[in-house]
Structures are given as C-alpha cells and as structure tokens.
Design a protein around this motif. Structure first.
Motif, PDB file in Angstrom:
ATOM      1  N   LEU A  71       0.830  -1.207   0.000  1.00 35.20           N
ATOM      2  CA  LEU A  71       0.000   0.000   0.000  1.00 35.20           C
ATOM      3  C   LEU A  71       0.866   1.259   0.000  1.00 35.20           C
ATOM      4  CD1 LEU A  71      -3.021  -0.681   2.394  1.00 35.20           C
ATOM      5  CD2 LEU A  71      -3.103  -0.076  -0.028  1.00 35.20           C
TER       6      LEU A  71
ATOM      7  N   ARG B 101       1.967   1.821  -3.484  1.00 38.36           N
ATOM      8  CA  ARG B 101       0.885   2.238  -4.360  1.00 38.36           C
ATOM      9  C   ARG B 101       0.425   3.666  -4.080  1.00 38.36           C
ATOM     10  NH1 ARG B 101      -3.068  -0.611  -7.502  1.00 38.36           N
ATOM     11  NH2 ARG B 101      -4.490   0.992  -8.205  1.00 38.36           N
TER      12      ARG B 101
ATOM     13  N   LEU C 104      -8.117   2.335  -2.917  1.00 31.38           N
ATOM     14  CA  LEU C 104      -8.186   1.071  -2.190  1.00 31.38           C
ATOM     15  C   LEU C 104      -8.997   0.037  -2.963  1.00 31.38           C
ATOM     16  CD1 LEU C 104      -8.698   2.206   1.523  1.00 31.38           C
ATOM     17  CD2 LEU C 104      -6.700   1.063   0.557  1.00 31.38           C
TER      18      LEU C 104
ATOM     19  N   TRP D 195      -6.948  -1.260  -5.750  1.00 33.00           N
ATOM     20  CA  TRP D 195      -5.877  -2.115  -5.191  1.00 33.00           C
ATOM     21  C   TRP D 195      -6.443  -3.488  -4.800  1.00 33.00           C
ATOM     22  CZ3 TRP D 195      -5.549  -3.775   0.012  1.00 33.00           C
ATOM     23  CH2 TRP D 195      -4.359  -4.433   0.335  1.00 33.00           C
TER      24      TRP D 195
END
Ligand code: ADP
Ligand code: ZN
Length: 765
Positions: free
Chosen positions: A695, A698, A740, A743
């Motif tokens: 995360l 990203r 999110l 992802w």
C-alpha cells in the motif's frame, strides 16, 4: 446506448452491454435484464446508462424481464456510490437496497383461499344435510377463509367443492397482508402545542421543505445537478444546507418535533423515513408514530422495517412502501433504503449511535447514507441527538448542517445533580480499592430507607484492559497515538493497538510521586458489584442485568417490569440499562467505575464516555423528586467526566476537538481500517506487513495520507482468528476509497488470511 449491469452473481464488478435498438425504449435504470456471460445467460439489474464504454466488443442485452423497475434510479445510484466509497462489491451494495425478501423468486404476497357466495340464479336446489349446513354459513358471512369455514362446520373440503360444482360458491385465492403490528390497538393522538424552542425548530424544517418542494426537480435531475462526492463531510459548503442537526437534551420534545415535521412533509405530498436505533424500536416507539398518522388529514399507513420481521412481513412492508400506500416508514439502519415515493424527509434519531454503522459489507453508516440520499432526492434530513457525534457537530459548526437547539426539558424538570467521587482517596483511606466509596454507600443507604430506587452502572465489556494505578490514577498512554496502552497479562507488556508501540509493563507506578506497586489493578465486573451489594446491604433486593443474566428474550422485559413495579430496589447492569429507560422512582444513579470506558484503546473513548455518562445520568430524576448521580473515578478531572458532570456538551466538544486536531483523528480526517485475520498468527502478521509495504508503494503520490500499523487489533483474537490492523487517515476519503478499491481488485492474498476494509469505522476493535 450502453447499459451498465450488476449481475445477480457474486462477481465483484459490473459489466457493460450494448442495448439493441429493439429494446432501447424499455431499458431503464433499475430494469431487470437477461444478458450473456460466457456461454451462460444470467440475470442482472441495469444500474446506469451511458453513451460510451471503456470496453470494446460489447455483447448485447438479450431481453428485459418484467415490468416496473423494482429499484428507483436514486436508490441504484446510492448503491453504486456505496460500493465505491465503502470498497465493497457492487452486488453486495445492491442487496442492501433490494432486500432478500423482495428479491427471492418465491417471494410474494401470502394468499389464502376464500370461499365466496355466488349470487343465486333462481331457487336454491335441494342439498344434502352437510352441504346445506355449509351453505348457510357461507350465505351468512358472504365470504370467509376456507380454513375457517372447515373449522366452523367440521365439513371436509370435498363438501365445499361439491357446492362449488353446483355454482353456489366459489373458492378463490386472495392476498392477505401480513401486518406485524396488526393485533395492537392504537389510539389516535393529536399534535401537541409546541414550546418556543420546538416551534422554532419546526419552522426551520418547514421552510426547508417549502424550498425543496418549490424546486420541483425530478429526483434524477436533482442528483445529476449535484453529484455528491461523499457522505457526511464530503463537500464543503453544499449549495443548500438541508440537513439539520437537532441538538436537544433528553426529554426536550424532539420526537414531537419529528412527528409534526412528518405531517408537514405529508401536507406537501411527500413521504418520510424515521430511523431509530434497533434497541429503541420498541412497540411503544412504533405505536407513537402509528398513532399520530392513524387518523386525521394526514392519515397514512406507517410501514415498519427491522431485523425481527419474518421474510414475508418484510416483503409486504416493502411493497406497501413501493406502491405508495405507506407514506411513512419507521425502522432501524436498513430502512434508510426504503423505496418511499416522493421522499421529502429523513429523520435519524440518536444519530450518534454506533449501531447505525453496519459491521459487515457493505460497511455503510446509515446516517451518512441518509444525508447523501437526502441530497440525491431533494429531501430534508434531520439528525437528532442529546449528545451529537463530533462528526455531526463539526459539520454544524462549519455550516454544512444547520443547528437547531432544544436546550430544556419539556416538563421544566431540572437536570440531575452530578457528583464525581475521587476513588484514589477512597483507595487510600481503605487501603485497597473498595467497590463503593463512602459517598455512594451513604447515598444508597438513604434511598433504601426512603424506598426510592437505585441504578448502578458498570460498563465491564473489557476486551482490553488499560493499566491504571489505583492510587494516583496514572494510565499508561501511547506517546504516538494518545490512546491507552493495553496491558497483556500473559506477556507482561504494554501494547498500543493503533501503532504497535510495545514496552514492558512497569512493576510499580511510573509516576515519580506515587510508585505504588499495586498498579496492576485488575478492576471489577458487575458480578463483584452484586456481591458487594449483598454483603453491605443484605436486606436490599438486588438484580443484575447484563448479557450473562439475560438468558432468554423475555428476561429483559421481565426484569424491567419487576423494577418498574418496585419489586427490585437496586438494578445493577451494563450499558443495556443506560438508554431510554424511564423510571420515575429512580432518584440515584451510581456509575461504579467511569474510567473503564475512558481507557479503551480507541480515539473515541472520551466521546463514548461523555455520551454514556450523559445518557446514564439522564435515568435519574425522571419523576417528582430531583435526581442525583454519583460518578466514581480514578481520573476525576478527566474532561469527559467533568463536562458530563456539568451537562456541558459544547465545552466537551471544544476540548475534544483540540485533541483530535493534534493527532489528526476524525472528524478532521477520515479513517479507513484494514483488518487482516487468520488462524496462524505469524502468517497474519507477515501478510499485514506485506500489505503495508504494498500500500505504501501504491499510495506514494497520494497527498495528505497517514498510515499506522500493522498492530494487533484490540480484540486480538476472536473466534480463534488472529487479527491485525492497519489504519489509514486522510482528508480525501473518496479518492482514497477509489485507490483502495482498485488495489483490492488486483491483490490476491493467501487463502487462509482474510482482508477487510472498513471506511469510517465506528469500532476500532
Ligand atoms: P425526546 O425525544 O427529546 O426525549 P419526547 O419527544 O419523547 O422527548 O418528549 C418527552 C415527553 O414530553 C413526551 O411524553 C412528550 O409527549 C412530551 N412533550 C413533548 N413536547 C411537548 C409539549 N410541547 N408540550 C407538552 N408535552 C410535550
Ligand atoms: Zn500508538
């Protein structure tokens, strides 16, 4: 034209299909369609129409199923927004707006066979005795249920069939509505004359209704014009603030304002939804709303939606609403999706209640959804509470909501007197921690003598225990997060459940001037309170009420009824006795250990404590005699306790917001909580660390983001699963949600580790 379709399969995404010319006139948002998927044909619902698609080679829709769209376009938009904002698969969001009981193919109205008399053509033929008896009953009643007829006459079905053959009666299926409240006798009520504060609140709501109804926008245009970017705090300074926050102390007459606001909506041809927390949705509450709208010019059906309805009842209530026969809906969380036609008003009572948040996907907050739906439909939204959430109050302060205040009780009664007792002193004096301070003991004794009643409250839920020194009140805090560290007895260490900070547990109080080795004080629970009462007041009739003593559903009602009847002197309980109860003879409320809720490892601990103390205090002095509240605490000067003592919401708000701002907690930011859960602790931790790295990479360019963890969740192990948290904070949650969501779609985790994302969580456990 392109149709975006959510399939009725768990696929986690939507698909685009081409709309062939022959169907163009019939495909609308909300239509049910059959489409090809691979080699199969599957059903789905059109959630959007577009001119172009990012996908190439679109397959065509095969056909449109059924007539009227079940879901209105606004509700579909709401579902799509939920899927995006709360990072959940679209078909799950769709299930919220179209409940199982309505969606199931076998769902339907209940039909019962009725026997109806057929008007005679000429003289009655001669009938055998049995048939004649049956005929007489039908003739007298004209029409009655078949089962009843058979019961009354003792005849068999074939006898009735014989009469049918002769053309004397007919047997027909007839819809019979299930009404969960059908047996209750409801006496109509009239609007009460309002006091000044109530009148002002109502006038403001009315004026807003006029403005919105004057706009005369069709709902779809409305939402087109102002596509909202997020619930609650989404956009700064929305064009029209329609949302109101009604801040009124308990007993200030908020419900009466709701009732008259609803009548005003009906007067303008609009419907209304009232949300109340599930536990407050008692038959008495429902009756109060039904009674007002059971007669008079605003007479309408009042539909009720809550989790204890049978599937059939839910089906019927839902269709009564969809068909426009029930213009008013009262219900718990999910009623925010009720398909009310021409919705004009949504009321969210006790808007601060955590139960408005759904704890499974879609993890929506009904208050935020209500605000958004209000914007989409052009409806007025009223959020009511005696202790508003910081989120809502902040929105009111910055002009996003309009604040309406009911500062006084309707009955002119005074708020109870609240005393805070310093338990550190009591502990010193008695060389150990007593359950009751001398002050509370004395107060209980007085009430017993006067035959008045007492409520003792102790919120021992205790997933996590803070380490607190019983002598000086010291609590070990995390330096990074300003929440209490949790004491882990097994490993003898202290741990922060937000950032993972870990340190050995001290063997004596770290406070230089104290150094008491008794710091590992374990605290107490309701059972110990009950024991202490029996020892110290052997003649008192004591009843404990918590989830351990309530074995059956009726127990709750039974105990309260006994208390009301005066067969119990002292009621000891957890938060289930904190709310909404009204006992005129209760003149003393004791809060045995106020610190418990205060030192939960949650940034809302102080807010919850303030709300809880205010609510519990509201149980005292609801009758003629002025009430008294005694709060026992080891940190008596904590702001949450002191402001609750003075009934000072504003003061509490100001000081708590400072803390939230310093550490960038909501409402100044928004939180997304990522939880990983699995049976193997090492693996869960490993995956959590991997997720964190992934995360971070990203979201590298994402501005205004703060990520903490992974740390073990406060409820570290639940049902044999280990749980780890990552917390993300940002002011730009809609953007973060999108990231999110994307992802999540690309990420695969080991099979035995589950991941959930909770946007705007209310529980950090
Ligand atoms: P709240 O919802 O704020 O706790 P309620 O609306 O339940 O308060 O009001 C408390 C009590 O006061 C109720 O019994 C209600 O009937 C009564 N009440 C409300 N408004 C008035 C009024 N204007 N005049 C007289 N009684 C009122
Ligand atoms: Zn921390």
């Amino acid at each position: 034209m392109i149709a975006r379709v959510t399939l009725e399969l768990a696929l986690g995404r939507e698909f685009d299909y081409a709309v062939p010319d022959e169907w163009a006139g019939q495909v609308a948002v909300g239509s049910r369609v059959e489409v090809p998927l691979g080699r199969r044909k599957v059903l789905g619902i059109v959630t959007d129409l577009a001119e172009a698609s990012g996908q190439v080679h679109l397959k065509p829709i095969l056909r449109v199923v059924g007539g009227q769209a079940l879901v209105t376009p606004v509700l579909l938009r709401l579902a799509r927004w939920m899927a995006e904002y709360y990072c959940c698969p679209p078909e799950l969001a769709l299930r919220s707006v179209l409940p199982e009981a309505v969606r199931r193919p076998e769902a339907g109205w209940r039909q019962r066979l009725q026997v109806r008399m057929v008007p005679a053509q000429g003289p009655l033929p001669k009938l055998p005795k049995r048939q004649r008896e049956v005929w007489h009953v039908v003739e007298e009643r004209r029409c009655l249920p078949l089962t009843e007829l058979l019961e009354l006459t003792g005849a068999s079905l074939s006898t009735v069939r014989r009469l049918e053959d002769k053309g004397l009666v007919e047997i027909v299926p007839q819809v019979e509505e299930r009404d969960p409240y059908g047996r209750e006798q409801i006496l109509p009520t009239e609007p009460l004359p309002l006091n000044e504060a109530q009148r002002r609140a109502l006038a403001a709501i009315r004026e807003a209704l006029d403005r919105l109804c004057g706009l005369q926008l069709k709902p779809s245009e409305e939402s087109e014009a102002r596509e909202p970017s997020a619930a609650g705090a989404g956009k700064e300074g929305a064009a029209l603030s329609r949302t109101f926050l009604l801040h009124g102390v308990t007993g200030s007459g908020k419900t009466e304002v709701y009732l008259q606001a609803m009548a005003a909506a009906l007067e303008r041809g609009r419907g209304a939804i009232v949300l109340v927390p599930e536990i407050a949705l008692t038959p008495q509450t429902v009756e109060r709303f039904k009674a007002r709208f059971s007669s008079g010019p605003h007479r309408t059906l009042v539909a009720v939606l809550h989790s204890h309805l049978s599937a059939g009842e839910r089906h019927d209530e839902w269709h009564k609403i969809r068909q426009g026969r029930a213009r008013i809906v009262i219900g718990a969380r999910s009623a925010v999706f009720a398909p009310v036609q021409n919705l004009g008003l949504i009321i969210v009572d006790e808007e601060h209640e955590p139960t408005y948040k759904q704890e499974e996907a879609p993890r929506y907050h009904a208050r935020d959804v209500a605000v958004l739906r209000g914007q989409m439909e052009g409806a007025v939204v009223v959020l009511g509470s005696a202790t508003p959430s910081l989120e809502s109050y902040w929105n009111a302060r910055r002009g996003k909501y309009r604040l309406l205040v009911l500062p006084e009780r309707v009955d002119q009664q005074k708020m109870p007197r609240v005393r805070v007792v310093d338990m550190r002193q009591a502990a010193r004096a008695e060389r150990g921690v007593p359950v009751f301070s001398p002050q509370l003991r004395e107060a209980i004794l007085q009430r017993l003598e006067k035959r008045e009643q007492v409520i003792l409250f102790l919120n021992r839920r205790g997933y996590a225990t803070a380490l607190q020194c019983p002598r000086c009140g010291y609590v070990a805090q995390c330096p990074n997060c300003s929440v209490a560290l949790t004491y882990h007895r097994a490993g003898q260490h202290l741990l922060c459940h937000i950032c993972g900070e870990r340190r050995p547990a001290p063997s004596a109080c770290p406070n230089e001037t104290c150094r008491d080795p008794a710091i590992r004080y374990a605290g107490l629970g309701t059972q110990r309170v009950e024991e202490a009462l029996q020892r110290q007041f052997p003649r008192a009739r004591v009843q404990r009420m918590d989830s351990d003593t309530l074995k059956r559903k009726e127990d709750y009602r039974r105990i309260l009824a006994e208390f009301r009847a005066g067969r119990i002197d002292i009621l000891v309980g957890t938060q289930m006795i904190a709310k909404g109860l009204h006992f005129p003879n209760v003149t003393l409320v004791g809060i045995v250990h106020a610190d418990l809720a205060l030192h939960q490892p949650d940034f809302r601990a102080a807010e919850r404590t303030f709300q809880l103390l205010t609510q519990v205090a509201g149980r005292a002095g609801r009758g003629e005699v002025e009430g008294e509240v005694i709060i026992q605490s080891f940190t008596p000067y904590h702001p949450a306790i002191q402001y609750a003592r003075r009934h000072d919401f504003e003061g509490f708000y100001e000081q708590e917001m400072e803390f939230r701002a310093q550490l960038e907690y909501p409402p100044l930011t928004r939180v997304a909580l990522v939880t990983l859960r699995g049976r193997n602790e090492d693996k869960v931790r490993f995956v959590a660390e991997h997720v964190r790295r992934d995360l971070s990479r990203r979201l590298e360019g994402f501005s205004e983001l703060k990520m903490t963890g992974p740390a073990p969740a406060p409820l570290e192990r639940a049902q044999t699963y280990y749980r780890y948290h990552l917390m993300l904070r940002t002011r730009r949650m809609p953007a973060l949600s999108r990231e999110l969501g994307a992802w999540l779609k690309e990420t695969t985790l080991p099979e035995d580790v589950h991941l959930t994302v909770d946007v705007d969580p209310v529980s950090l456990l």
